[in-house]
Motif scaffolding. Structure first.
Motif, short mmCIF file in Angstrom:
data_model
loop_
_atom_site.label_atom_id
_atom_site.label_comp_id
_atom_site.label_asym_id
_atom_site.label_seq_id
_atom_site.Cartn_x
_atom_site.Cartn_y
_atom_site.Cartn_z
N UNK A 152 0.80 -1.17 0.01
CA UNK A 152 -0.08 -0.27 -0.02
C UNK A 152 0.80 1.26 0.21
N UNK A 153 1.96 1.08 0.78
CA UNK A 153 2.85 2.28 0.71
C UNK A 153 3.61 2.54 -0.45
N UNK A 154 3.78 1.50 -1.29
CA UNK A 154 4.70 1.69 -2.33
C UNK A 154 3.60 2.27 -3.39
N UNK A 155 2.33 1.72 -3.69
CA UNK A 155 1.57 2.35 -4.37
C UNK A 155 1.26 3.76 -4.30
N UNK A 156 1.21 4.31 -3.05
CA UNK A 156 1.08 5.66 -2.91
C UNK A 156 2.52 6.66 -3.40
N UNK A 157 3.64 6.07 -2.97
CA UNK A 157 4.91 6.68 -3.41
C UNK A 157 4.90 6.49 -5.10
N UNK A 182 3.99 18.37 -8.78
CA UNK A 182 4.99 18.02 -7.80
C UNK A 182 4.16 17.42 -6.29
N UNK A 183 4.37 16.31 -6.18
CA UNK A 183 3.76 15.92 -4.78
C UNK A 183 4.90 15.91 -3.68
N UNK A 211 2.86 14.08 3.30
CA UNK A 211 2.13 12.80 3.19
C UNK A 211 3.27 11.91 2.29
N UNK A 212 3.80 12.37 1.27
CA UNK A 212 4.78 11.39 0.41
C UNK A 212 5.89 11.32 1.02
#
Length: 303
Positions: free
Chosen positions: A191-196, A208-209, A214-215
């Motif tokens: 789930x964290x990899x998906x977000x990154x 730019x995120x 959060x990123x």
């Protein structure tokens, strides 16, 4: 079947490439662990001699390449498509174990490989389109929902129990301890990899995120989870053959495949149209249990 989107196709290619590299890395690292264990303290007993073994580093580099491809796949395709395709690494592990570790692939290993292919093809053919994400803050909003926070808390509690209570007492004799740690942390890693990956994809598209905190929190979670999994995977692999690892993974895939089929077909008998249905007589036994010293019993479908 809906036509696959370009993003899903890109994710598919990256996920399959990732499986090739990761599947290969299992065996290369296994060879390094065996060589390191032959001349020093084994990883399963707390040794870190494998850090000076070229084979282990070759396997680690191969795994990093595979994980980068896997990471990129999450930026394009939904997790439900990318994650199960990791089962393809089992096939490459089994083949390389035969040639590099000189191990034989038995019939159940072959059956497991076939199930992996069938399951992967099924998932690819029915992969859903992903919801459009415009900011990493949308992912963060989902991550702080009460249901997910409760789930994460339960996972972390279970991992801490396994690390500080179970691992010192049972780790060397019960490999399920190491498997449990890696699997539980893996659920948070995905789930964290998906977000990154989403943050990187949006950043390259001009939004730019990484100006959002959060990123960076997601990046920290990925780093911690990956380091923890690498440590305990080394302890797990050191005491097993490559084919045994592959066979165990095949077992997990087989269980998941059966669960999925049961879920997807549970309502087929209640279809409004009777086409293709089979009607059983009212006295047809569904389950029969018989054995020496016990009388047979059966459950019948009511009229």
């Amino acid at each position: 079947m809906d036509q696959m989107s370009p993003d899903n196709i890109n994710g598919l290619i990256l996920a399959v490439s990732s499986s090739i590299f990761i599947g290969s890395s299992f065996i290369i690292k296994k060879k390094g662990l065996k060589k390191a264990g032959a001349s020093g303290v084994r990883a399963g007993e707390g040794g870190h001699g494998y850090l000076s073994e070229p084979w282990w580093w070759a396997g680690m580099i191969t795994m990093i390449v595979g994980e980068v491809a896997n990471f990129a796949a999450y930026a394009f395709a939904p997790a439900i498509l990318v994650t199960p395709l990791g089962a393809l690494s089992i096939i490459f592990s089994a083949v390389l174990a035969h040639f590099i570790l000189k191990e034989k692939l038995h019939i159940f290993g072959v059956l497991g490989c076939v199930l992996c292919v069938v399951g992967s093809v099924t998932i690819v053919l029915h992969a859903p389109h992903e919801q459009e994400i415009e900011s990493v803050k949308q992912v963060w909003k989902l991550a702080i929902e009460p249901s997910f926070l409760v789930y994460a808390a339960v996972i972390l509690f279970a991992v801490l129990v396994l690390i500080f209570y179970c691992e010192p007492r049972y780790g060397k004799t019960h490999l399920i301890v190491y498997v449990g740690i890696c699997s539980l942390m893996g659920s948070l890693t995905v789930m964290s990899v998906k977000a990154v990956a989403i943050a990187i994809k949006l950043t390259f598209s001009g939004m730019n995120q990484f100006k959002y905190f959060h990123a960076w929190i997601f990046i920290l979670v990925v780093a911690i989870c990956c380091l923890l999994q690498i440590n305990y995977l080394n302890k797990d692999w050191a005491s097993q053959s490559g084919l045994k690892i592959a066979t165990e993974l095949c077992g997990f895939v087989t269980i998941l495949s059966g669960t999925f089929l049961l879920h997807k077909t549970k309502d087929m008998g209640n279809s409004a149209s009777g086409r293709g249905s089979v009607t059983l007589p009212s006295n047809t036994p569904v389950f029969t249990n018989s054995g020496s010293g016990r009388s047979s019993s059966s459950e019948k479908i009511p009229s």
